[in-house]
Motif scaffolding. Structure first.
Motif, PDB file in Angstrom:
ATOM      1  N   SER A   1     -40.187  30.323 100.193  1.00  5.84           N
ATOM      2  CA  SER A   1     -39.668  30.618  98.890  1.00  5.84           C
ATOM      3  C   SER A   1     -38.747  32.021  98.703  1.00  5.84           C
ATOM      4  O   SER A   1     -37.635  32.087  98.245  1.00  5.84           O
TER       5      SER A   1
ATOM      6  N   PHE B   1     -42.216  26.482  92.898  1.00  7.08           N
ATOM      7  CA  PHE B   1     -42.507  28.136  92.429  1.00  7.08           C
ATOM      8  C   PHE B   1     -43.330  28.024  91.111  1.00  7.08           C
ATOM      9  O   PHE B   1     -44.126  28.917  91.173  1.00  7.08           O
TER      10      PHE B   1
ATOM     11  N   TYR C   1     -42.253  34.200  90.942  1.00  3.95           N
ATOM     12  CA  TYR C   1     -42.218  32.879  90.908  1.00  3.95           C
ATOM     13  C   TYR C   1     -42.362  32.118  89.709  1.00  3.95           C
ATOM     14  O   TYR C   1     -41.488  31.042  89.618  1.00  3.95           O
TER      15      TYR C   1
END
Length: 391
Positions: free
Chosen positions: A273, A312, A328
């Protein structure tokens, strides 16, 4: 709307484009999407043909048959539209298209895509209706997918027809593990859980690079299990960062942590991520490959943005650190908001929900076109965001 909440170390800042307009409100976009999907549904009469992409100069979907890897996304998109609207006409269409896919659970597995085909359709259908016949198809499909597992390698054989690789595993396959995890918890064999966990471990060990980017495909010796080489077939080069593969990894490792509690899976989801967010250009939507030398004159991929957004949002519910939860959540929310502007919404241009996705750029297939899985994950992202904002 703040676009660059992600990282102050953004290596692509020079690749900015014109500022985006403010997004349409989440609820309004959902309503518009539902209306458009219902209108498109009314034009479709064959329930064993499924929308896949729209050519640049066309307005209507091109169709594929049941065995195409994308067949489950259209009924899955309808299930999200039904969830948002409770419209009985959409429900009827979702059922009809879903039931056309039943054969996949009961014929020989040709590739790893059974999860995409069955869990997006039957999985969402069972979640929303509780139809026990749907549950049985899901369980049987999981058993069919498991036949591709090689215990010597410890992973599912993704593309059995690619004979140049005796055993191959692709990053996309992480998404199909959810079918196996779910089946193991809902009446299927415990071995399905073990297969999914082992597959995620092998993918983590060999397809995730030390710099936290990912290969598209890992080739293995099917007799010894030894890793041979990493490839990135749908990216710019083997060692380049193909963004949709990175998005599959983010989402796949996030729910693999959710199902197993393994911290190394969570750490992998976080690393993937953070790498994705660090490489985003200033307008917030990834290019098809982060290392294409033609950037900024390279095509975007709205599908990768939608997939990553869902990943996310999932990850934001799994991390304990409040700062990471916020990071996120905002990352997923921002991607959905950007996709909800007129820069990416198709509106009256064609039957799709989103413009500007890229499928297989090296082969010149589905480049800068609407693609059905972009619409599917966009609808999922909108629904996830709606739920999370309520809570």
């Amino acid at each position: 709307m703040s676009l660059l909440i992600f990282s102050c170390n953004n290596s692509n800042k020079k690749e900015s484009t014109a500022p985006l307009k403010q997004p349409v409100q989440n609820g309004t976009v959902l309503d518009q999407n539902v209306h458009k999907l219902k209108k498109t549904l009314s034009t479709l009469k064959s329930y064993d043909s499924f929308p896949r992409h729209i050519y640049k100069d066309k307005t209507n979907w091109e169709f594929v048959k049941v065995r195409d890897w994308c067949s489950g996304f259209w009924p899955g998109t309808l299930w999200y539209a039904y969830e948002a609207s409770k419209d009985e006409t959409i429900l009827k269409g979702a059922k009809q298209f879903t039931e056309s896919l039943k054969q996949i659970a009961y014929t020989e597995a040709r590739n790893h895509d059974i999860g995409f085909q069955i869990f997006c359709s039957y999985g969402n259908g069972y979640r929303l209706t509780g139809n026990e016949s749907y549950k049985q198809v899901i369980l049987d499909a999981a058993d069919t997918l498991a036949t591709l597992y090689n215990p010597i390698v410890g992973s599912i054989h993704s593309w059995p027809t690619r004979t140049q690789y005796p055993h191959n595993t692709i990053i996309d396959n992480m998404m199909n593990l959810e079918l196996l995890f779910w089946a193991a918890k809902n009446g299927g064999s415990k071995s399905l859980y073990d297969i999914a966990e082992n597959h995620a471990e092998v993918t983590m060990k060999y397809l995730v690079r030390p710099d936290s980017s990912s290969y598209h495909l890992g080739s293995f010796n099917d007799k010894t299990g030894a890793f041979v080489k990493g490839y990135t077939h749908q990216g710019y080069a083997d060692e380049s960062m193909w963004e949709r593969g990175q998005a599959w990894g983010i989402y796949g490792f996030a729910f693999s942590y959710r199902e197993t509690g393994r911290k190394d899976f969570l750490d992998t989801a976080i690393k993937l991520s953070d790498k994705f967010l660090q490489r985003l250009p200033e307008d917030g939507i990834p290019y098809w490959d982060f290392d294409d030398p033609k950037i900024p004159n390279a095509p975007k991929d709205a599908s990768a943005a939608a997939i990553a957004a869902c990943g996310f949002l999932e990850l934001s519910t799994l991390v304990d650190n409040p700062q990471l939860q916020d990071t996120y959540f905002k990352a997923g929310k921002t991607l959905i908001e950007i996709l909800s502007t007129d820069a990416y919404l198709s509106q009256s241009e064609n039957q799709a929900l989103l413009l500007h996705s890229t499928g297989n750029h090296p082969k010149g297939l589905e480049v800068d076109e609407p693609i059905i899985y972009a619409d599917y994950y966009f609808m999922e992202g909108l629904m996830r965001l709606k739920t999370l904002q309520k809570s």
